[in-house]
Design a protein around this motif. Structure first.
Motif, short mmCIF file in Angstrom:
data_model
loop_
_atom_site.label_atom_id
_atom_site.label_comp_id
_atom_site.label_asym_id
_atom_site.label_seq_id
_atom_site.Cartn_x
_atom_site.Cartn_y
_atom_site.Cartn_z
N ILE A 46 3.40 19.25 -28.47
CA ILE A 46 2.26 18.95 -27.59
C ILE A 46 2.42 17.57 -26.97
N VAL A 47 2.85 16.60 -27.77
CA VAL A 47 3.03 15.24 -27.27
C VAL A 47 4.10 15.21 -26.18
N ARG A 48 5.24 15.86 -26.43
CA ARG A 48 6.33 15.86 -25.45
C ARG A 48 5.88 16.50 -24.14
N GLU A 49 5.12 17.59 -24.24
CA GLU A 49 4.64 18.27 -23.05
C GLU A 49 3.71 17.38 -22.24
N GLN A 50 2.80 16.66 -22.93
CA GLN A 50 1.87 15.79 -22.22
C GLN A 50 2.57 14.58 -21.61
N VAL A 51 3.53 14.02 -22.34
CA VAL A 51 4.29 12.88 -21.82
C VAL A 51 5.01 13.27 -20.52
N LYS A 52 5.61 14.45 -20.53
CA LYS A 52 6.32 14.93 -19.34
C LYS A 52 5.35 15.20 -18.20
N ARG A 53 4.22 15.82 -18.51
CA ARG A 53 3.25 16.17 -17.48
C ARG A 53 2.62 14.93 -16.85
N ARG A 54 2.33 13.91 -17.66
CA ARG A 54 1.66 12.71 -17.15
C ARG A 54 2.66 11.67 -16.63
N GLY A 55 3.95 11.84 -16.94
CA GLY A 55 4.97 10.92 -16.44
C GLY A 55 4.90 9.54 -17.04
N VAL A 56 4.47 9.44 -18.31
CA VAL A 56 4.39 8.13 -18.97
C VAL A 56 5.64 7.91 -19.84
N LYS A 57 5.84 6.67 -20.24
CA LYS A 57 6.96 6.33 -21.11
C LYS A 57 6.51 6.43 -22.58
N LEU A 58 7.41 6.94 -23.42
CA LEU A 58 7.18 6.99 -24.86
C LEU A 58 8.31 6.20 -25.50
N LEU A 59 8.00 4.97 -25.92
CA LEU A 59 9.02 4.04 -26.41
C LEU A 59 8.90 3.86 -27.92
N ARG B 247 9.69 -7.51 -35.70
CA ARG B 247 9.32 -8.11 -34.42
C ARG B 247 10.36 -7.84 -33.33
N VAL B 248 11.61 -7.58 -33.73
CA VAL B 248 12.66 -7.30 -32.75
C VAL B 248 12.42 -5.95 -32.06
N PRO B 249 12.30 -4.83 -32.81
CA PRO B 249 12.02 -3.57 -32.11
C PRO B 249 10.65 -3.53 -31.45
N ILE B 250 9.68 -4.23 -32.01
CA ILE B 250 8.36 -4.28 -31.35
C ILE B 250 8.49 -4.94 -29.99
N GLN B 251 9.15 -6.10 -29.95
CA GLN B 251 9.27 -6.82 -28.68
C GLN B 251 10.08 -6.02 -27.67
N TYR B 252 11.13 -5.34 -28.13
CA TYR B 252 11.94 -4.57 -27.19
C TYR B 252 11.12 -3.43 -26.57
N ALA B 253 10.27 -2.79 -27.38
CA ALA B 253 9.41 -1.74 -26.85
C ALA B 253 8.42 -2.29 -25.83
N LEU B 254 7.97 -3.53 -26.03
CA LEU B 254 7.01 -4.14 -25.11
C LEU B 254 7.66 -4.63 -23.82
N THR B 255 8.92 -5.06 -23.88
CA THR B 255 9.57 -5.69 -22.73
C THR B 255 10.63 -4.83 -22.07
N PRO C 67 12.93 -2.72 -19.82
CA PRO C 67 14.32 -2.87 -20.26
C PRO C 67 14.81 -4.31 -20.41
N GLU C 68 13.87 -5.27 -20.31
CA GLU C 68 14.26 -6.67 -20.44
C GLU C 68 14.37 -7.06 -21.92
N ARG C 69 15.17 -8.08 -22.19
CA ARG C 69 15.27 -8.67 -23.52
C ARG C 69 14.90 -10.15 -23.43
N LEU C 70 13.99 -10.57 -24.30
CA LEU C 70 13.54 -11.96 -24.32
C LEU C 70 13.85 -12.58 -25.67
N LYS C 71 13.79 -13.89 -25.73
CA LYS C 71 13.97 -14.58 -27.01
C LYS C 71 12.87 -14.15 -27.97
N THR C 72 13.22 -14.11 -29.26
CA THR C 72 12.23 -13.77 -30.28
C THR C 72 12.16 -14.90 -31.31
#
Length: 380
Positions: A131-144, A264-272, A274-279
């Motif tokens: 159900i989640v995959r179907e809705q993500v595809k239908r709404r065109g949102v990112k699932l990170l 905090r590394v994977p959290i920040q990557y999901a937030l930023t 495709p950019e990578r910032l200092k952590t």
């Protein structure tokens, strides 16, 4: 500026997400926070980050919180509050960091509202992945992905074609009891089970790590996140938790993602992305570590992981029952009602008694979830 809402802001992932956000006040604004029962911490977060909406578990807590936060912050409670924070703010990005299947409905609501999702609530995909995959595809949102293992796979796949993937390997620390035999586990205590060797996590996830249920949930989540067959997903015990996961390609090349065990590394990557910032995290020093160790997974030693694979292959409501029965069993263990090894017995019994629904809708999923919890509380 990215506008963020966080479900589970007072938990381990939630507090670390806010720590990441605090280092980049010019890049992020917090629109909504949903905590549970930790009123003092939630009040601190509201006063620091000034979200427009906040939610707590109960009405009495909401009434109390109103006296502790600015009048400009609207206070909600219960499931309605979770849905309001998830989908009813101006946030364009929602971090789903609740523990357990309670994260499903608000995550679906956020997707329906067109918000990108940073997913740390693996139970959302475990219970209703199709159900989640179907809705993500239908709404065109990112699932990170935010879980360290899935973030690692996501990073290893950057720029790669999925048709070239042979398999992925999720690494597992082995949890609190990785060096104990099953005989040793007969009388372990709650306090012993909560002593994870590498990660600082909440009680439920720490117990799940010790039983290897957590890794089982991650296997099912990986199936849905990366659209891979279960035969393409493996688990390897890696006690140091330095290699967070790896991908093997058709030419037998392997790409792995390494780092200190700091969420905090994977959290920040999901937030930023495709950019990578200092952590604020420490740099990995391989020379100082010296050696990394690996062990083949023993499915007899960790039967819950075997049940997770079997549930995933069965599909339908099997994964819902696997998760819900485990949540109920862990709650009983934390209360001292059952022994540690009874957790796996309860999950197994619930799966054996369940009548599978192969392609469930959301109502059928919630019914299976409720049935499993009742069944798990009756099994001794």
């Amino acid at each position: 500026m990215k506008r963020i809402a966080i479900l589970g802001s007072t938990g381990s992932i939630g507090t670390q997400t806010l720590d990441v956000i605090s280092h980049y006040p010019d890049l992020f604004a917090v629109e909504g926070l949903a905590g549970g029962y930790n009123l003092s911490l939630l009040a601190e977060q509201v006063n620091q980050f000034k979200p427009k909406k906040v939610s707590v578990a109960t009405k009495s807590l909401a009434d109390e919180l109103k006296l502790m936060v600015p009048s400009s912050t609207r206070v909600y409670y219960g499931e309605e509050g979770l849905l309001e924070v998830a989908a009813g703010t101006d946030a364009d990005y929602m971090v789903s960091a609740l523990v357990g299947s309670q994260g499903l409905r608000p995550t679906l609501a956020a997707i329906e509202a067109g918000k990108d999702i940073g997913l740390a609530n693996k139970e959302t995909l475990v219970t209703a992945g199709h159900i989640v995959r179907e809705q993500v595809k239908r709404r065109g949102v990112k699932l990170l992905p935010i879980d360290s293992e899935h973030s690692a796979i996501f990073q290893c796949l950057n720029g790669e074609s999925m048709k070239n993937v042979h398999k992925i390997t999720l690494t597992a620390s082995g949890g609190s009891f990785r060096d104990r035999t099953r005989e040793d586990l007969q009388h372990v205590t709650v306090e012993q089970a909560l002593q994870h060797p590498n990660w600082s996590m909440g009680a439920k996830i720490t117990i799940d790590s010790a039983t290897m249920v957590n890794k089982g949930l991650e296997v099912i989540e990986a199936h849905w996140l990366f659209q891979l067959a279960y035969s393409q997903i493996e688990v390897l015990i890696h006690p140091e938790s330095i290699i967070h996961s790896l991908v093997e390609f058709a030419d037998n090349s392997i790409i792995a993602q390494l780092g200190n065990p700091d969420m905090r590394v994977p959290i920040q990557y999901a937030l930023t992305y495709p950019e990578r910032l200092k952590t604020p995290t420490a740099s990995l020093n391989l020379a100082q570590i010296g050696k990394l160790h690996f062990r083949e997974m023993d499915y007899e030693r960790f039967p819950c992981l075997k049940m997770a694979f079997e549930s995933g292959l069965a599909g339908g409501t099997a994964t819902t029952v696997f998760n819900a029965a485990n949540e109920a069993a862990v709650e009983r263990f934390l209360k001292g009602e059952i022994k540690f090894l009874q957790i796996e017995d309860i999950i197994s019994d619930a799966l054996d008694k369940h009548v599978l629904v192969s392609n469930p809708d959301l109502e059928q999923i919630m019914e299976a979830d409720a049935w499993a919890r009742v069944a798990a509380k009756r099994i001794n």
